[in-house]
Design a protein around this motif. Structure first.
Motif, PDB file in Angstrom:
ATOM      1  N   ARG A 745      43.704  39.592  28.906  1.00  0.00           N
ATOM      2  CA  ARG A 745      44.405  40.865  29.086  1.00  0.00           C
ATOM      3  C   ARG A 745      44.523  41.615  27.765  1.00  0.00           C
ATOM      4  O   ARG A 745      44.345  42.842  27.720  1.00  0.00           O
ATOM      5  N   ARG A 746      44.798  40.883  26.689  1.00  0.00           N
ATOM      6  CA  ARG A 746      44.890  41.544  25.375  1.00  0.00           C
ATOM      7  C   ARG A 746      43.535  42.114  24.966  1.00  0.00           C
ATOM      8  O   ARG A 746      43.461  43.091  24.229  1.00  0.00           O
ATOM      9  N   ASP A 747      42.460  41.442  25.428  1.00  0.00           N
ATOM     10  CA  ASP A 747      41.106  41.961  25.140  1.00  0.00           C
ATOM     11  C   ASP A 747      40.699  43.039  26.143  1.00  0.00           C
ATOM     12  O   ASP A 747      39.516  43.427  26.193  1.00  0.00           O
ATOM     13  N   ARG A 748      41.678  43.495  26.963  1.00  0.00           N
ATOM     14  CA  ARG A 748      41.468  44.563  27.955  1.00  0.00           C
ATOM     15  C   ARG A 748      40.491  44.161  29.062  1.00  0.00           C
ATOM     16  O   ARG A 748      39.851  45.012  29.684  1.00  0.00           O
ATOM     17  N   LYS A 749      40.372  42.877  29.303  1.00  0.00           N
ATOM     18  CA  LYS A 749      39.542  42.400  30.413  1.00  0.00           C
ATOM     19  C   LYS A 749      40.481  42.026  31.558  1.00  0.00           C
ATOM     20  O   LYS A 749      40.604  40.864  31.960  1.00  0.00           O
ATOM     21  N   VAL A 750      41.160  43.038  32.094  1.00  0.00           N
ATOM     22  CA  VAL A 750      42.250  42.825  33.043  1.00  0.00           C
ATOM     23  C   VAL A 750      41.782  42.155  34.325  1.00  0.00           C
ATOM     24  O   VAL A 750      42.424  41.239  34.850  1.00  0.00           O
ATOM     25  N   SER A 751      40.665  42.618  34.873  1.00  0.00           N
ATOM     26  CA  SER A 751      40.194  42.044  36.141  1.00  0.00           C
ATOM     27  C   SER A 751      39.831  40.573  35.988  1.00  0.00           C
ATOM     28  O   SER A 751      39.986  39.779  36.919  1.00  0.00           O
ATOM     29  N   GLU A 752      39.341  40.194  34.800  1.00  0.00           N
ATOM     30  CA  GLU A 752      39.022  38.774  34.553  1.00  0.00           C
ATOM     31  C   GLU A 752      40.297  37.956  34.326  1.00  0.00           C
ATOM     32  O   GLU A 752      40.334  36.760  34.612  1.00  0.00           O
ATOM     33  N   ALA A 753      41.327  38.600  33.798  1.00  0.00           N
ATOM     34  CA  ALA A 753      42.571  37.885  33.493  1.00  0.00           C
ATOM     35  C   ALA A 753      43.342  37.525  34.758  1.00  0.00           C
ATOM     36  O   ALA A 753      43.979  36.469  34.837  1.00  0.00           O
ATOM     37  N   ARG A 754      43.309  38.418  35.750  1.00  0.00           N
ATOM     38  CA  ARG A 754      44.180  38.234  36.916  1.00  0.00           C
ATOM     39  C   ARG A 754      43.993  36.892  37.637  1.00  0.00           C
ATOM     40  O   ARG A 754      44.981  36.232  37.973  1.00  0.00           O
TER      41      ARG A 754
END
Length: 851
Positions: A745-754
């Motif tokens: 999420r901090r790397d702005r990869k939100v869809s992968e983080a969820r």
């Protein structure tokens, strides 16, 4: 008819009988009316009365209480059935496990309570044999919610109050003037007599026989103090000599067995009965009050008492009672009598009556003319006292044996006492000094060193063991010592080739070896297996200790509810056995579970209680675990600086105040806390530490943990965290998934983080790990997905344990046997478990828990 002046007490007993508490103790001084109160409240009950002459005969009171329902024992699990029948003298069987006997008593009471409930009354509890008292109190602490009530009457002494701790207590005070007036002649000076007797009902009833008419009418002053203390003594003294002799025989016989009393020479029982001091009820003699028995024996000379005991020894047909009477008749050392007592103690031990066996063996030692044999019997007495939950008495008896004949075996026993309930560092020194080249003592020294956290002693024990005959135990000592000394190649090779048998002791050593190899998952597996083996084999005196490791294993495997349930059981057993250091272990583990679940008050309470034992007893392993729990509590709550300080302090704590295993086990959390507070140098040092510790580890969990720690200090974190997901522990995988989701999420990869955050939240919710669940849900909200906290677990720890065993295919009777429950209790819990989980069969339950 309602007792005079006891309306409030009768109402409280009635409230108890209708409520959900399992036991009530009525305490008061002699003559306060305890027996009358119980008789009034419990006209229909199983009844047992303690008798001083029988207080040393294991299970005597239990036999009296349970004789009417003994036929129901056939409905119990096989091991419990055999144990209770042996305890009651109904079968020839060796159990040697007092916990199993106690569990059988619990099961039998519950079985007898069907369908209408059961009331048990125990009078004169202060004179119960220890085996009966232990078994009944074990049951009382576990009867909540069952249809069994236990009413106890006892003298109000500090010793009795301590024995009955945890049992609701009702204290009988003296009667007030209004009630006292109903027991005295009309013209009597009520206020003064009530004051001088403290309102004691017995004294009030008897005072009329002791005062003159003028004193009773108030025309003459009352004597101060009133001469009521020896009222029964005066009544005994007024009897003819042959009636006094008959009364003495009955008093020293103890059971009220008319046949034995007559065979022992009581020829004037009718005169004693006409005096009102005793009654003859069929083949049973009953004293009007227990103090009459005391008055009868006090009035006799020591010679008269010995002569009566000699006659009783000839009259009884029971070997244990015969030995008791022979001992009381002895004028001095007598090997034949001492041997008879030793045989009696052996029989008590075989039925699980260790505390009573200790007292009998101590008496046998006092009557032993040969010094080495006297020391031998004192040693056996000490061991019995230890197994009977009497550590103070055990130490005292051992000291007496040691003064007569000091041997390595005595030192080993002394070390075991210290390790279980005293100073672990002192135990370590005792073992090492006495060991020589004895593998058992060297292993004890290494075990003590593992509790203290003293690697130097563990290395020394391994060095001495190296030239001994090869065995699994020798290989573990040598291999772990080599690892601790830095010779990893040698240590690893030896430990990899060491294969334990399915024996609880060897499995625990295998768990220790796996820990030193950095394989926490293998260690947990060995410890869990040890717990299962110990339950099945009924290991005498060791189950609470084995449960320490089994509970820790379940926690390491992420089975938090099961871990807590094992520690709750182990803590209760440890307290009942007098294993203080074992209690500290269970408290520390409960603190760890509470920390993970964010139960702050519980965590601090358990941890502080554990530290209060472990610090003065120098049990470094438990000190380390308790401090780790407090640090983990801080970490979960986001108090990173406090967590960092606690975890860092653990790395510098010396033997007795900390432990290498606790440092190793907390490394991943130490890295996380250090990174969160900006202490990157400390974090890197910790990563280096766990990398070196785990260099020989081959299991997936060990590799995953190292990868997770490295990810927190290296730039390319995501591949390492993905690698760290390859672990067999749901809890550890969830911790890694949380870190990975946060990083993505901090790397702005939100869809992968969820997906990672969602998976972490689900596992934490299922485990009840609320702080970690909130953290995962907070990250998930920041990633654009909103979820609520999971519903708390619907099963209690007890229900969960039962459900897991049933799901494994264990029968209800075997579940009852393993968990010290009754089959009916297991059935009752399953009746609640099925609807809670939405299943209707064992098959569906197994399928659900396997998911």
């Amino acid at each position: 008819m309602t007792l005079i002046g006891r309306e409030a007490e009768l109402a409280e007993i009635d409230e108890f009988l209708k409520g959900d508490q399992s036991a009530l103790a009525v305490l008061g001084e002699p003559g306060a009316g305890k027996s009358a109160l119980l008789t009034e409240s419990a006209p229909k009950a199983l009844w047992a009365t303690g008798a001083e002459p029988e207080s040393g005969l294991a299970f005597a009171a239990l036999h009296q209480l349970l004789r009417p329902v003994a036929h129901l024992a056939d409905a119990l699990p096989e091991a419990q059935r055999d144990a209770i029948k042996a305890a009651l003298g109904l079968a020839e069987s060796r159990t040697e496990d007092r916990f199993l006997v106690s569990a059988a008593v619990l099961s039998l009471l519950i079985e007898a309570a069907e369908p209408d409930g059961l009331l048990c009354v125990v009078d004169d509890f202060q004179w119960l044999d220890q085996a009966s008292a232990d078994a009944l109190l074990f049951a009382a602490r576990r009867l909540r919610g069952e249809k069994v009530r236990l009413l106890i009457a006892a003298r109000d002494t500090a010793e009795v109050r301590h024995a009955l701790r945890g049992v609701r207590q009702l204290r009988l005070n003296g009667l007030d003037e209004e009630s006292a007036a109903k027991l005295l002649p009309e013209a009597a000076p009520i206020a003064e007599i009530t004051r001088l007797t403290n309102g004691n009902p017995l004294a009030l009833r008897e005072v009329a026989e002791l005062l003159t008419p003028d004193q009773l009418s108030g025309a003459a002053p009352l004597p101060d103090p009133l001469p009521v203390g020896d009222v029964f003594g005066e009544q005994v003294a007024r009897l003819p000599e042959d009636a006094r002799h008959a009364l003495l025989i009955a008093a020293l016989e103890g059971r009220g067995d008319l046949g034995v009393v007559l065979r022992a020479g009581a020829t004037a029982l009718q005169a004693a009965e006409e005096s009102g001091l005793i009654t003859l009820d069929g083949a049973t003699i009953r004293f009007r009050h227990p103090l009459i028995r005391s008055a009868s024996t006090t009035a006799a000379t020591s010679t008269q008492r010995r002569q009566v005991h000699e006659k009783l020894a000839e009259a009884v047909d029971d070997a244990d009672r015969r030995a008791h009477h022979q001992a009381e008749a002895a004028l001095g050392p007598d090997e034949a009598v001492a041997q008879a007592l030793t045989d009696s103690a052996r029989r008590a031990r075989e039925r699980g009556g260790y505390a009573d066996a200790a007292n009998v063996l101590a008496r046998a030692a006092a009557l032993t003319p040969d010094t080495p044999r006297q020391a031998e019997r004192l040693t056996a007495a000490a061991e019995s006292a230890w197994l009977g939950g009497k550590p103070g008495q055990a130490r005292s008896l051992l000291a007496r044996a040691k003064a007569l004949n000091d041997t390595p075996e005595l030192e080993q026993l002394r070390g075991r006492f210290e390790l279980n309930s005293g100073d672990a560092a002192e135990a370590m020194r005792i073992f090492l000094d006495a060991a020589g080249d004895r593998i058992e003592l060297l292993a004890d020294a290494a075990e003590a060193a593992s509790y203290v956290g003293d690697t130097a002693v563990a290395i020394e024990a391994g060095r001495r063991a190296e030239h001994l005959e090869p065995s699994f135990l020798r290989d573990v000592l040598v291999g772990t010592a080599a690892l601790q000394a830095g010779d990893t190649a040698k240590g690893t090779a030896i430990l990899r080739n060491a294969k334990p048998k399915e024996d609880a002791s060897e499995l625990l050593w295998a768990a220790a070896a796996a820990s030193h190899l950095g394989e926490g998952d293998a260690a947990a597996d060995f410890a869990a297996r040890a717990g299962r083996v110990a339950r099945v084999s009924g290991m005498v005196g060791t189950l609470p200790v084995v449960l320490e490791f089994a509970a820790t294993a379940e926690r390491m495997n992420g089975n938090l509810a099961h871990s807590a349930a094992l520690s709750e059981e182990g803590l209760a057993l440890a307290k009942e056995a007098g294993y203080v250091n074992c209690a500290a272990a269970h408290l520390a583990n409960l603190a760890m579970v509470a920390a993970i679940q964010g139960r702050e008050d519980d965590c601090r309470g358990f941890a502080n209680e554990a530290l209060a034992i472990a610090i003065p007893h120098r049990v470094g392993l438990r000190v380390g675990v308790a401090h780790y729990a407090l640090a983990l509590l801080d970490l979960g709550a986001g108090r990173f600086q406090e967590a960092h300080e606690r975890l860092s302090a653990m790395t510098t704590a010396g033997p007795g105040a900390g432990h290498p295993i606790a440092v190793w086990g907390s490394t991943a959390d130490r890295v996380e806390a250090a990174v969160a507070t900006g202490n990157l140098d400390v974090a890197r040092e910790s990563v280096e530490f766990i990398t070196q510790w785990s260099v020989n580890a081959t299991t997936a969990r060990a590799r995953a943990l190292v990868a997770r720690c490295r990810a927190l200090v290296e730039d390319d974190a995501v591949p390492l965290l993905e690698q760290a997901l390859e672990t067999d522990s749901d809890y550890e995988r969830a911790r890694t998934a949380l870190l990975l989701g946060e990083r993505l999420r901090r790397d702005r990869k939100v869809s992968e983080a969820r997906p990672h955050l969602r998976a972490a939240a689900e596992v934490f919710g299922r485990l009840g790990a609320r702080p970690w669940e909130r953290r995962a849900l907070g990250e998930l909200r920041a990633a654009g997905e909103s979820r609520e906290l999971a519903e708390p677990s619907v099963l209690t720890p007890q229900e969960l344990r039962i459900a897991q065993l049933v799901a494994e295919g264990v029968s209800n009777k075997d579940v009852a046997e393993r968990l010290f429950l009754s089959p009916r209790t297991v059935e009752y819990h399953l009746y609640k478990i099925y609807p809670k989980l939405g299943v209707s069969s064992r098959t569906e339950l197994a399928r659900l828990l396997a998911q």
